[in-house]
Structures are given as structure tokens and as C-alpha cells.
Design an enzyme around this catalytic site. Structure first.
Site, PDB file in Angstrom:
ATOM      1  N   GLY A  75      10.709  -1.888  -1.554  1.00 35.29           N
ATOM      2  CA  GLY A  75      10.056  -0.574  -1.564  1.00 35.29           C
ATOM      3  C   GLY A  75       9.384  -0.212  -0.262  1.00 35.29           C
ATOM      4  O   GLY A  75       8.290   0.360  -0.268  1.00 35.29           O
ATOM      5  N   ASP A 125      -3.314  -0.449  -2.490  1.00 34.47           N
ATOM      6  CA  ASP A 125      -3.718  -0.440  -3.909  1.00 34.47           C
ATOM      7  C   ASP A 125      -3.890  -1.875  -4.396  1.00 34.47           C
ATOM      8  O   ASP A 125      -3.487  -2.831  -3.722  1.00 34.47           O
ATOM      9  CB  ASP A 125      -2.672   0.333  -4.752  1.00 34.47           C
ATOM     10  CG  ASP A 125      -1.288  -0.335  -4.770  1.00 34.47           C
ATOM     11  OD1 ASP A 125      -0.307   0.317  -4.381  1.00 34.47           O
ATOM     12  OD2 ASP A 125      -1.206  -1.507  -5.176  1.00 34.47           O
ATOM     13  N   CYS A 150     -18.468  -2.437   7.029  1.00 36.81           N
ATOM     14  CA  CYS A 150     -19.510  -1.889   7.913  1.00 36.81           C
ATOM     15  C   CYS A 150     -19.052  -1.992   9.362  1.00 36.81           C
ATOM     16  O   CYS A 150     -18.721  -3.072   9.837  1.00 36.81           O
ATOM     17  CB  CYS A 150     -20.809  -2.690   7.720  1.00 36.81           C
ATOM     18  SG  CYS A 150     -22.120  -2.224   8.868  1.00 36.81           S
ATOM     19  N   ASN A 192       0.660  -2.280   0.973  1.00 40.58           N
ATOM     20  CA  ASN A 192      -0.044  -1.346   0.097  1.00 40.58           C
ATOM     21  C   ASN A 192      -1.537  -1.668   0.035  1.00 40.58           C
ATOM     22  O   ASN A 192      -1.926  -2.835   0.021  1.00 40.58           O
ATOM     23  CB  ASN A 192       0.552  -1.399  -1.317  1.00 40.58           C
ATOM     24  CG  ASN A 192       2.031  -1.038  -1.316  1.00 40.58           C
ATOM     25  OD1 ASN A 192       2.520  -0.394  -0.381  1.00 40.58           O
ATOM     26  ND2 ASN A 192       2.755  -1.481  -2.333  1.00 40.58           N
ATOM     27  N   HIS A 212      -2.500  -4.258   5.331  1.00 40.33           N
ATOM     28  CA  HIS A 212      -3.059  -2.967   5.762  1.00 40.33           C
ATOM     29  C   HIS A 212      -4.410  -2.699   5.125  1.00 40.33           C
ATOM     30  O   HIS A 212      -4.871  -1.551   5.090  1.00 40.33           O
ATOM     31  CB  HIS A 212      -2.079  -1.827   5.446  1.00 40.33           C
ATOM     32  CG  HIS A 212      -0.873  -1.855   6.328  1.00 40.33           C
ATOM     33  ND1 HIS A 212       0.241  -1.101   6.092  1.00 40.33           N
ATOM     34  CD2 HIS A 212      -0.585  -2.570   7.440  1.00 40.33           C
ATOM     35  CE1 HIS A 212       1.148  -1.340   7.022  1.00 40.33           C
ATOM     36  NE2 HIS A 212       0.676  -2.240   7.849  1.00 40.33           N
ATOM     37  N   SER A 252      10.194   1.421   3.833  1.00 45.09           N
ATOM     38  CA  SER A 252      11.181   2.083   4.695  1.00 45.09           C
ATOM     39  C   SER A 252      11.463   1.272   5.952  1.00 45.09           C
ATOM     40  O   SER A 252      12.364   1.586   6.721  1.00 45.09           O
ATOM     41  CB  SER A 252      10.668   3.478   5.090  1.00 45.09           C
ATOM     42  OG  SER A 252       9.422   3.348   5.768  1.00 45.09           O
TER      43      SER A 252
HETATM   44  N1  APR Z   1      11.558   2.154  -6.280  1.00 40.31           N
HETATM   45  C1  APR Z   1      11.905   1.472  -5.153  1.00 40.31           C
HETATM   46  N2  APR Z   1      11.770   1.968  -3.909  1.00 40.31           N
HETATM   47  C2  APR Z   1      11.253   3.210  -3.793  1.00 40.31           C
HETATM   48  C3  APR Z   1      10.867   3.982  -4.912  1.00 40.31           C
HETATM   49  C4  APR Z   1      11.029   3.396  -6.188  1.00 40.31           C
HETATM   50  N3  APR Z   1      10.698   4.052  -7.314  1.00 40.31           N
HETATM   51  N4  APR Z   1      10.395   5.187  -4.458  1.00 40.31           N
HETATM   52  C5  APR Z   1      10.491   5.151  -3.117  1.00 40.31           C
HETATM   53  N5  APR Z   1      11.013   3.980  -2.706  1.00 40.31           N
HETATM   54  C6  APR Z   1      11.271   3.519  -1.338  1.00 40.31           C
HETATM   55  C7  APR Z   1      11.734   4.600  -0.406  1.00 40.31           C
HETATM   56  O1  APR Z   1      13.155   4.692  -0.427  1.00 40.31           O
HETATM   57  C8  APR Z   1      11.239   4.087   0.947  1.00 40.31           C
HETATM   58  O2  APR Z   1      12.194   3.217   1.528  1.00 40.31           O
HETATM   59  O3  APR Z   1      10.031   3.059  -0.829  1.00 40.31           O
HETATM   60  C9  APR Z   1      10.000   3.272   0.590  1.00 40.31           C
HETATM   61  C10 APR Z   1       8.714   3.970   0.946  1.00 40.31           C
HETATM   62  O4  APR Z   1       8.665   4.062   2.352  1.00 40.31           O
HETATM   63  P1  APR Z   1       7.336   4.623   3.019  1.00 40.31           P
HETATM   64  O5  APR Z   1       6.904   5.857   2.297  1.00 40.31           O
HETATM   65  O6  APR Z   1       7.579   4.686   4.487  1.00 40.31           O
HETATM   66  O7  APR Z   1       6.245   3.527   2.679  1.00 40.31           O
HETATM   67  P2  APR Z   1       5.989   2.140   3.429  1.00 40.31           P
HETATM   68  O8  APR Z   1       7.272   1.562   3.920  1.00 40.31           O
HETATM   69  O9  APR Z   1       5.170   1.304   2.502  1.00 40.31           O
HETATM   70  O10 APR Z   1       5.073   2.583   4.679  1.00 40.31           O
HETATM   71  C11 APR Z   1       4.547   1.541   5.483  1.00 40.31           C
HETATM   72  O11 APR Z   1       3.159   3.154   6.653  1.00 40.31           O
HETATM   73  O12 APR Z   1       1.783   4.975   6.581  1.00 40.31           O
HETATM   74  C12 APR Z   1       1.811   3.601   6.685  1.00 40.31           C
HETATM   75  O13 APR Z   1       0.076   2.177   6.098  1.00 40.31           O
HETATM   76  C13 APR Z   1       1.077   2.967   5.553  1.00 40.31           C
HETATM   77  O14 APR Z   1       1.564   0.908   4.447  1.00 40.31           O
HETATM   78  C14 APR Z   1       2.148   2.132   4.863  1.00 40.31           C
HETATM   79  C15 APR Z   1       3.167   1.922   5.951  1.00 40.31           C
END
Ligand code: APR
Length: 238
Positions: free
Chosen positions: A177, A95, A118, A93, A110, A179
């Protein structure tokens, strides 16, 4: 062997703080084109569009607060270290909610939304307001070279040497949290498993690295992470 906990977080840990995930239904990439807004090529083609996208996310972050999952992970770090363990939190993340919650052994692999870099001299500075291509670098003075300090698709994530070093010695690993679709973070569970760590996935649903997890817990992070953190502390205190 010292208990060594490595945690990987993704967008799901910040979802209940009001920050969007990427691949859920109505996720960020269902509304915006990542090739135009999260690649070096997209930035070269239309820097104003990219700055606009990250400026909007920076404004959204200013309205967000850490949730119970962030708080539990910060408390877990302090308590785990107090018991003589090793701890590292690697987040995908951009954030600053883990930072605000109090985690210190933290890698933003990330990059960070609240920092700018810069392109000419590489200097990284804090950035809490809107950024534009017109901004000049406060270090080298060049105009038109400022970009978000965010790792885009096709770029090398940050802190990988430290992350893999920790994974090689991990006794416990948790993916929270995420994917599990974006490499190299998607390979962390397998690396931890190969090191003999006990692995756990905490998310809303199974991700793509499912077969490398010994334990799973599914539900909203603000509920399942505090429960899991307490169980981890009971285990390390036993
Ligand atoms: N509590 C727990 N898990 C959650 C919740 C929640 N309230 N809401 C969503 N999720 C889970 C979803 O089930 C999913 O498995 O969080 C995951 C989000 O997956 P992505 O949207 O693919 O996010 P992420 O895995 O962080 O993506 C990785 O991809 O686009 C790039 O740089 C970006 O850092 C990001 C990276």
C-alpha cells in the site's frame, strides 16, 4: 539462514479503514498544501494551521478501526516469530492501526499522529486530543513549543538504522500500500533485493519501485494481504 521478513507499509493499508491516501485521485495532497502543512517552514509560518490539519486527522483516526490487512499482519508477526524467524514492520503511516491490530516489532518511520513533541526539550508524550501552540510542555514547562511528533518533508525519518539493519539480513521483503515515491522508504525494495531477499509488492497498482519486485499482487489490501500472509506462513512452515 533464519527466515527474516521485513514489511514496509504505506497509506494504502489504511485506506479501507477510512483514512485517506496521499497521491491517489482526491488524495490528501490534492486537497491540502503539503508545503504549508507538512514542513518545518510551514509550521514556523502558521503553527495554528498545521495544528488544525493534524487535529482533524487525529479526530478522524479516533473513528477508524484496523481492517483485515492490519489483522493479517499482526497474526503474521506472531506466527513468523513462533517459527523462529525474524520480523520487522516499518510503516510510513502515522496512524496507530498496526499498533491496535497487535504488531509489536514496529517502526513508525514518519512518526505518530497520537504523539506530540516539545521543540525545546525534545520530550515526546501521548496526544489523543487537539494540540495547540498554546499548550505547554509537561516536561520542561515551556509554552508555545509543542508540535505533532510527525516527520515532515525535509526532516530525518525515525528508526532508519534498525530498518536498514533488518533489510541487510532480509530473506523476504514486502511493500504494501505504498506508491514508492517518498525516500528513503522508496529505496527499501532495492536494498532488500541487494541483500538477496525475495521481494513482493502488494498494492492497488504498481508503484515506482516496480523493477525491484520478484512478485506482485494487486487489489484491495483487505483482500490481498490476508491471502499473501497465509502463503508466507505456509512457506515458512514447509
Ligand atoms: N489497498 C491497497 N493499496 C491501496 C489501496 C487499497 N485499498 N488504496 C490505495 N492503495 C495504494 C495506492 O495505489 C498507492 O500506491 O496505496 C498507495 C498510496 O500511495 P501514497 O498515497 O503515495 O501513500 P504513501 O506511499 O504511504 O506515501 C508515503 O508520503 O506524504 C508522505 O508522509 C507521507 O507517509 C507518507 C509518504
Amino acid at each position: 539462514m533464519r527466515p527474516s521478513l521485513v514489511i514496509l507499509t504505506g497509506a494504502g493499508v489504511s485506506a479501507e479503514s477510512g483514512l485517506g491516501t496521499f497521491r491517489d485521485t482526491d488524495g490528501v495532497w490534492s486537497k491540502f498544501d503539503w508545503q504549508k502543512l507538512a514542513t518545518p517552514e510551514g509550521f514556523a509560518e502558521d503553527p495554528a494551521a498545521v495544528h488544525g490539519f493534524y487535529n482533524a486527522r487525529r479526530q478522524g483516526l479516533a473513528r477508524a478501526e484496523p481492517n483485515a490487512a492490519h489483522a493479517a499482519l499482526a497474526e503474521l508477526e506472531a506466527a513468523w516469530l513462533a517459527r523462529g524467524g525474524d520480523f520487522l514492520l516499518v510503516t510510513q503511516n502515522i496512524d496507530d492501526l498496526h499498533d491496535r491490530a497487535g504488531n509489536r516489532a514496529l517502526i513508525h518511520m514518519h512518526g505518530e499522529l497520537l504523539k506530540a513533541r516539545c521543540n525545546a526539550c525534545g520530550t515526546v508524550r501521548d496526544c489523543h486530543d487537539d494540540l495547540s501552540i498554546a499548550d505547554s510542555c509537561t516536561a520542561c514547562g515551556r509554552d508555545g513549543q509543542m508540535r505533532p511528533h510527525v516527520v515532515w518533508f525535509g526532516e530525518m525519518p525515525l528508526g532508519l538504522e534498525q530498518a536498514y539493519g533488518a533489510l541487510e539480513n532480509a530473506t523476504h521483503f514486502a511493500a504494501i500500500g505504498t506508491s514508492g515515491t517518498v525516500w528513503p522508504a522508496a529505496g527499501f525494495a532495492e536494498a532488500a533485493k541487494a541483500a538477496g531477499a525475495r521481494t513482493c509488492e502488494l498494492s492497488l497498482e504498481a508503484g515506482e519501485s516496480g523493477h525491484f519486485f520478484d512478485d506482485t499482487a494487486y487489489g484491495p489490501a483487505s483482500r490481498i494481504v490476508p491471502d499473501w500472509a497465509k502463503a508466507m506462513l505456509d512457506e515458512v512452515s514447509a
